[in-house]
Design a protein around this motif. Structure first.
Motif, PDB file in Angstrom:
ATOM      1  N   LEU A  26      22.926  -8.251   6.256  1.00  0.00           N
ATOM      2  CA  LEU A  26      21.461  -8.697   6.530  1.00  0.00           C
ATOM      3  C   LEU A  26      20.821  -8.645   5.066  1.00  0.00           C
ATOM      4  N   ILE A  27      19.841  -9.594   5.108  1.00  0.00           N
ATOM      5  CA  ILE A  27      19.060  -9.874   3.869  1.00  0.00           C
ATOM      6  C   ILE A  27      17.726 -10.182   4.084  1.00  0.00           C
ATOM      7  N   VAL A  28      16.578  -9.440   3.689  1.00  0.00           N
ATOM      8  CA  VAL A  28      15.312  -9.675   4.081  1.00  0.00           C
ATOM      9  C   VAL A  28      14.713  -9.587   2.558  1.00  0.00           C
ATOM     10  N   GLN A  29      13.656 -10.326   2.324  1.00  0.00           N
ATOM     11  CA  GLN A  29      12.771  -9.945   1.226  1.00  0.00           C
ATOM     12  C   GLN A  29      11.592  -9.137   1.480  1.00  0.00           C
ATOM     13  N   GLY A  30      11.096  -8.388   0.671  1.00  0.00           N
ATOM     14  CA  GLY A  30       9.670  -7.618   0.685  1.00  0.00           C
ATOM     15  C   GLY A  30      10.098  -6.099   0.319  1.00  0.00           C
ATOM     16  N   THR A  31       9.005  -5.183   0.812  1.00  0.00           N
ATOM     17  CA  THR A  31       9.174  -4.062   0.360  1.00  0.00           C
ATOM     18  C   THR A  31       8.893  -3.023   1.540  1.00  0.00           C
ATOM     19  N   VAL A  32       9.598  -1.813   1.640  1.00  0.00           N
ATOM     20  CA  VAL A  32       9.335  -0.813   2.676  1.00  0.00           C
ATOM     21  C   VAL A  32       8.800   0.358   1.904  1.00  0.00           C
ATOM     22  N   THR A  33       7.461   0.784   2.575  1.00  0.00           N
ATOM     23  CA  THR A  33       6.682   1.974   1.847  1.00  0.00           C
ATOM     24  C   THR A  33       6.849   2.797   2.784  1.00  0.00           C
ATOM     25  N   GLU A  34       6.541   4.059   2.690  1.00  0.00           N
ATOM     26  CA  GLU A  34       6.421   5.259   3.609  1.00  0.00           C
ATOM     27  C   GLU A  34       4.868   5.993   3.352  1.00  0.00           C
ATOM     28  N   ARG A  35       4.223   5.979   4.305  1.00  0.00           N
ATOM     29  CA  ARG A  35       2.921   6.439   4.097  1.00  0.00           C
ATOM     30  C   ARG A  35       2.558   7.706   4.758  1.00  0.00           C
ATOM     31  N   THR A  36       1.828   8.608   4.495  1.00  0.00           N
ATOM     32  CA  THR A  36       1.280   9.747   5.233  1.00  0.00           C
ATOM     33  C   THR A  36      -0.217   9.903   4.946  1.00  0.00           C
ATOM     34  N   ILE A  37      -0.797   9.919   6.291  1.00  0.00           N
ATOM     35  CA  ILE A  37      -2.263  10.236   6.237  1.00  0.00           C
ATOM     36  C   ILE A  37      -2.532  11.659   5.949  1.00  0.00           C
ATOM     37  N   VAL A  38      -3.532  11.964   5.138  1.00  0.00           N
ATOM     38  CA  VAL A  38      -4.215  13.175   5.058  1.00  0.00           C
ATOM     39  C   VAL A  38      -5.495  13.428   5.434  1.00  0.00           C
ATOM     40  N   SER A  39      -5.777  14.229   6.402  1.00  0.00           N
ATOM     41  CA  SER A  39      -7.219  14.361   7.062  1.00  0.00           C
ATOM     42  C   SER A  39      -8.107  15.018   5.811  1.00  0.00           C
ATOM     43  N   GLU A  40      -9.138  13.989   5.986  1.00  0.00           N
ATOM     44  CA  GLU A  40     -10.271  14.567   4.929  1.00  0.00           C
ATOM     45  C   GLU A  40     -10.802  15.765   5.387  1.00  0.00           C
ATOM     46  N   SER A  41     -11.172  16.139   6.595  1.00  0.00           N
ATOM     47  CA  SER A  41     -11.827  17.365   6.904  1.00  0.00           C
ATOM     48  C   SER A  41     -10.952  18.513   6.805  1.00  0.00           C
ATOM     49  N   ASP A  42      -9.492  18.430   6.997  1.00  0.00           N
ATOM     50  CA  ASP A  42      -8.652  19.507   6.793  1.00  0.00           C
ATOM     51  C   ASP A  42      -7.320  19.053   5.949  1.00  0.00           C
ATOM     52  N   ARG A  43      -7.318  19.366   4.663  1.00  0.00           N
ATOM     53  CA  ARG A  43      -6.295  18.811   3.827  1.00  0.00           C
ATOM     54  C   ARG A  43      -4.761  19.313   4.200  1.00  0.00           C
TER      55      ARG A  43
END
Length: 94
Positions: A26-43
């Motif tokens: 299988l062939i695709v173009q692009g980028t896969v990123t991993e994201r994590t959201i950190v709470s601003e009120s409670d790190r």
């Protein structure tokens, strides 16, 4: 170089390229990123990880959220695309 030798060399090169491409997967173009959201009120509080596939379509950036298993498949497909681009560069040297 004679015409027969040149033709033979081209046929061998064609055969090699088709074999390499047939095994690419299988062939695709692009980028896969991993994201994590950190709470601003409670790190200590985090959400994720989230996986996103980003690519260009008609000069616009398009992002799609993926599951972890989809991200694994897409990362492999992107790597396959890089291999294919090395096999068949857009501007081949002559």
């Amino acid at each position: 170089m004679g015409e027969n030798a040149k033709l033979s060399r081209l046929k061998n090169r064609y055969k090699t390229l088709t074999e390499q491409l047939a095994n690419t997967g299988l062939i695709v173009q692009g980028t896969v990123t991993e994201r994590t959201i950190v709470s601003e009120s409670d790190r200590e509080l985090t959400y994720g990880p989230y996986y996103q596939w980003t690519r260009k379509i008609r000069q616009k950036t398009v992002t799609v959220n993926l599951t972890r298993s989809q991200a694994k498949i897409f990362r492999q497909a992107i790597e396959n695309n890089r291999k294919m681009e090395k096999i068949m560069p857009l501007n081949p040297r002559r």
